[in-house]
Design a protein around this motif. Structure first.
Motif: not given
Ligand code: PRP
Length: 216
Positions: A18, A121, A144-147, A160-165, A167
């Motif tokens: 991405r 991660k 991955g799939s840390i949630e 972990d990273m939060v982009e749109t929230g 997940t």
């Molecule tokens: C990343 C990150 C979150 C998600 C956040 O995962 O680890 O799980 O994106 O994005 P959001 O806030 O827009 O939902 P990624 O898609 O890279 O896959 P991964 O879980 O396998 O690391």
């Protein structure tokens, strides 16, 4: 191409996926004609002879390694990876793309436990953060799939990273704290930055002007 020409090729480590789409768009807006057919390519080395450039399509986490070892002169990488990997590279420019944040996340009913466990991660980032907070935690590295971790009882919180929230919302989790803001950065190998200074600096200036104009 002559040997001289070969030597002048600027090798760029590009993150696959991405970030690549946003990075190539920014390059195009800065006047570099990157063909859009490469946006979904599986090719790992993309030659761009018109610009005397080559893209090395890397897994994002490996970009600083290619740049540190000088097999790529420059690279594009998220601040999350830079903070975690701590490689010996120059950070030249904040590209302002792929914006998101690094956060501490847990279940809505989270309460402190005697043996807290944090899945991530980013073990270096997480360890440093909780050390600064004066909290002792066991950090568990996942890829991955840390949630999943708090949902199935592996850890009580995650970093972990939060982009749109999205997940978080879809998995019933909440952000407890934001650790730092993330954007992608332009990085350079220390030797390349000296040897190919004019080319790298020109590219940097073009990108900076595009970012300042707010065109991307
Ligand atoms: C990343 C990150 C979150 C998600 C956040 O995962 O680890 O799980 O994106 O994005 P959001 O806030 O827009 O939902 P990624 O898609 O890279 O896959 P991964 O879980 O396998 O690391």
């Amino acid at each position: 191409m002559s040997n001289n020409g070969q030597k002048d090729i600027l090798k760029v480590a590009m993150p696959k996926g991405r970030i690549y789409k946003q990075a190539s768009k920014l390059f195009r807006e800065a006047g570099l004609p990157i063909p859009s057919d490469f946006d979904d390519t599986r090719k790992l080395i993309i030659e761009l002879p018109d610009m005397n450039m080559e893209f090395i399509m890397a897994k994002p986490v490996d970009v600083p390694t290619y740049v540190e070892y000088g097999v790529a002169d420059i690279g594009i990488v998220g601040k999350d990876v830079l903070m975690e990997e701590n490689k010996d590279v120059y950070e030249l420019l904040d590209l302002g793309i792929a914006k998101c944040r690094m956060s501490v996340i847990g279940m809505p009913d989270w309460k402190p436990t005697i043996h807290p466990r944090v899945a991530t991660k980013y073990p270096n980032v997480a360890s440093a953060y909780f050390r600064e907070q004066g909290q002792q935690v066991e950090v568990i590295k996942l890829n991955g799939s840390i949630e999943l971790a708090p949902l199935i009882g592996l850890a009580d919180r995650i970093v972990d990273m939060v982009e749109t929230g999205q997940t978080l919302r879809e998995n019933g989790l909440v952000e407890q704290a934001s650790i730092f803001e993330i954007t992608s950065r332009l990085i350079a190998n220390r030797v390349s930055y000296r040897m190919k200074n004019e080319r790298i600096q020109n590219l940097c200036d073009m990108l900076q002007a595009t970012i300042a104009a707010g065109a991307h």
